[in-house]
Design an enzyme around this catalytic site. Structure first.
Site, short mmCIF file in Angstrom:
data_model
loop_
_atom_site.label_atom_id
_atom_site.label_comp_id
_atom_site.label_asym_id
_atom_site.label_seq_id
_atom_site.Cartn_x
_atom_site.Cartn_y
_atom_site.Cartn_z
N LEU A 147 5.31 6.94 45.41
CA LEU A 147 5.13 8.13 44.56
C LEU A 147 6.00 9.27 45.09
O LEU A 147 6.65 9.97 44.35
CB LEU A 147 3.67 8.60 44.61
N HIS B 51 -2.78 -4.79 60.37
CA HIS B 51 -3.72 -3.76 60.84
C HIS B 51 -5.17 -4.23 60.77
O HIS B 51 -6.09 -3.43 60.85
CB HIS B 51 -3.57 -2.47 60.02
P1 OAD Z 1 -0.10 6.56 53.52
O1 OAD Z 1 -1.31 7.23 52.96
O2 OAD Z 1 0.54 7.15 54.72
O3 OAD Z 1 1.02 6.50 52.39
C1 OAD Z 1 0.76 6.07 51.08
C2 OAD Z 1 2.08 5.97 50.34
O4 OAD Z 1 1.81 5.38 49.08
C3 OAD Z 1 2.79 7.30 50.08
O5 OAD Z 1 4.17 7.13 50.32
C4 OAD Z 1 2.54 7.56 48.58
O6 OAD Z 1 3.64 8.20 47.95
C5 OAD Z 1 2.44 6.14 48.06
N1 OAD Z 1 1.57 6.00 46.89
C6 OAD Z 1 0.39 6.59 46.61
N2 OAD Z 1 -0.10 6.15 45.44
C7 OAD Z 1 0.80 5.26 44.95
C8 OAD Z 1 0.88 4.44 43.78
N3 OAD Z 1 -0.07 4.43 42.84
N4 OAD Z 1 1.97 3.64 43.64
C9 OAD Z 1 2.96 3.63 44.57
N5 OAD Z 1 2.94 4.36 45.68
C10 OAD Z 1 1.87 5.16 45.88
O7 OAD Z 1 -0.50 5.02 53.75
P2 OAD Z 1 0.20 3.93 54.68
O8 OAD Z 1 1.67 4.12 54.71
O9 OAD Z 1 -0.31 2.61 54.23
O10 OAD Z 1 -3.46 2.36 59.77
O11 OAD Z 1 -0.40 4.27 56.09
C11 OAD Z 1 -0.04 3.48 57.21
C12 OAD Z 1 -1.18 3.33 58.18
O12 OAD Z 1 -1.67 4.62 58.56
C13 OAD Z 1 -2.40 2.66 57.63
O13 OAD Z 1 -2.33 1.24 57.61
C14 OAD Z 1 -3.49 3.11 58.54
C15 OAD Z 1 -3.10 4.56 58.79
O14 OAD Z 1 -3.37 5.03 60.02
C16 OAD Z 1 -4.59 1.75 60.21
O15 OAD Z 1 -5.65 1.80 59.64
C17 OAD Z 1 -4.42 1.00 61.47
#
Ligand code: OAD
Length: 237
Positions: free
Chosen positions: A204, A110
């Site tokens: 989480l 990304h």
């Molecule tokens: P999300 O915010 O959608 O998801 C975060 C995930 O991390 C969730 O499943 C939480 O349960 C988990 N989580 C939070 N804190 C945690 C911790 N301390 N340990 C383990 N897990 C934890 O983020 P992404 O899946 O990365 O795109 O989002 C995907 C994409 O959506 C991003 O790359 C971004 C956005 O649009 C772009 O910027 C192009």
């Protein structure tokens, strides 16, 4: 006897950086640092208000520059140093915490906060300083065509040839801190599984694609990943 893996693929998302103080995307009513994702992370949003988008990423850049890798990033450093396998990290994160933790073979699908791309000549530039609508491209000298090198909704992902190769070859696929909502990254586990990989996720909350994982480890990755990695390393000795 525990399985020894020759090839491991790791997919990371915003959750792995949460314990370093960086906001995840879907944790606060669909807002990302108080902005609608579509305003600051889509081509339409950028065309509509480039100044706002530049401002947003310039601020985020400062925040990211100050952030430090946490125990989960450092556990991956240990894994790469001590486990006898090819280990690739595919990250959806635009932060540079994997690099700060000295992780190797990191693929930013990304994009990266510390880069800008000129929409006139296509040159990608290292840019830790501010970029705005008046920045002149040092390559083609055209002003006002720089865009943060972040893949916005509506754009193609980066490094995909390499990523497909990694997913086909891996025997263990580990997902850390990603909600499994945004495709194509959310489908990577399916490809890895199809080619025979064991699959495990660290999260989480319950993820959207959780049925594709053999194992789910709930909790903060900074707490749950290090003991898992220790165990993997011990089993390979
Ligand atoms: P999300 O915010 O959608 O998801 C975060 C995930 O991390 C969730 O499943 C939480 O349960 C988990 N989580 C939070 N804190 C945690 C911790 N301390 N340990 C383990 N897990 C934890 O983020 P992404 O899946 O990365 O795109 O989002 C995907 C994409 O959506 C991003 O790359 C971004 C956005 O649009 C772009 O910027 C192009």
């Amino acid at each position: 006897m525990a399985k020894i893996y020759r090839n491991i693929a790791i997919l990371t998302g915003a959750g792995i950086s949460a314990e370093s103080g960086l906001a995840t995307f879907r944790s606060s009513n669909g807002l990302w640092n108080n902005h609608k994702v579509e305003d600051v992370a889509s081509i339409e949003g950028f065309q509509h208000n480039p100044a706002l988008v530049h401002d947003f990423y310039n601020n985020l850049k400062t925040e990211i520059q100050q952030a430090k890798p946490n125990a989960a990033h450092l556990a991956l450093t240990k894994l790469q140093k001590e486990y006898p396998a090819e280990i690739n990290i595919i990250t959806q994160n635009v932060d540079t915490l994997h690099e700060k933790a000295e992780n190797q073979n990191v693929f930013h699908i990304h994009g990266q906060i510390n880069q800008a791309v000129c929409l006139n000549c296509g040159q990608v530039l290292e840019a830790w300083g501010d970029v705005d609508t008046e920045t002149v491209c040092p390559h083609c000298q055209v002003m006002g065509m720089m865009k943060p090198n972040i893949v916005f909704f509506g754009e193609n992902l980066l490094c995909m040839d390499k990523v497909e190769d990694i997913l086909r070859k891996c025997e263990l696929f580990i997902s850390i801190g990603t909600s499994g909502v945004v495709y194509p990254a959310a489908g990577f586990v399916q490809l890895a599984k199809y080619y025979g990989a064991d699959t495990v996720e660290f999260t989480l909350d319950t993820t959207a694609n959780n049925y594709l994982f053999d194992k789910h480890i709930f909790g903060k990755a900074g707490e749950t990943l290090p003991p898992y990695i220790e165990e993997l390393i011990k089993n390979a000795e």
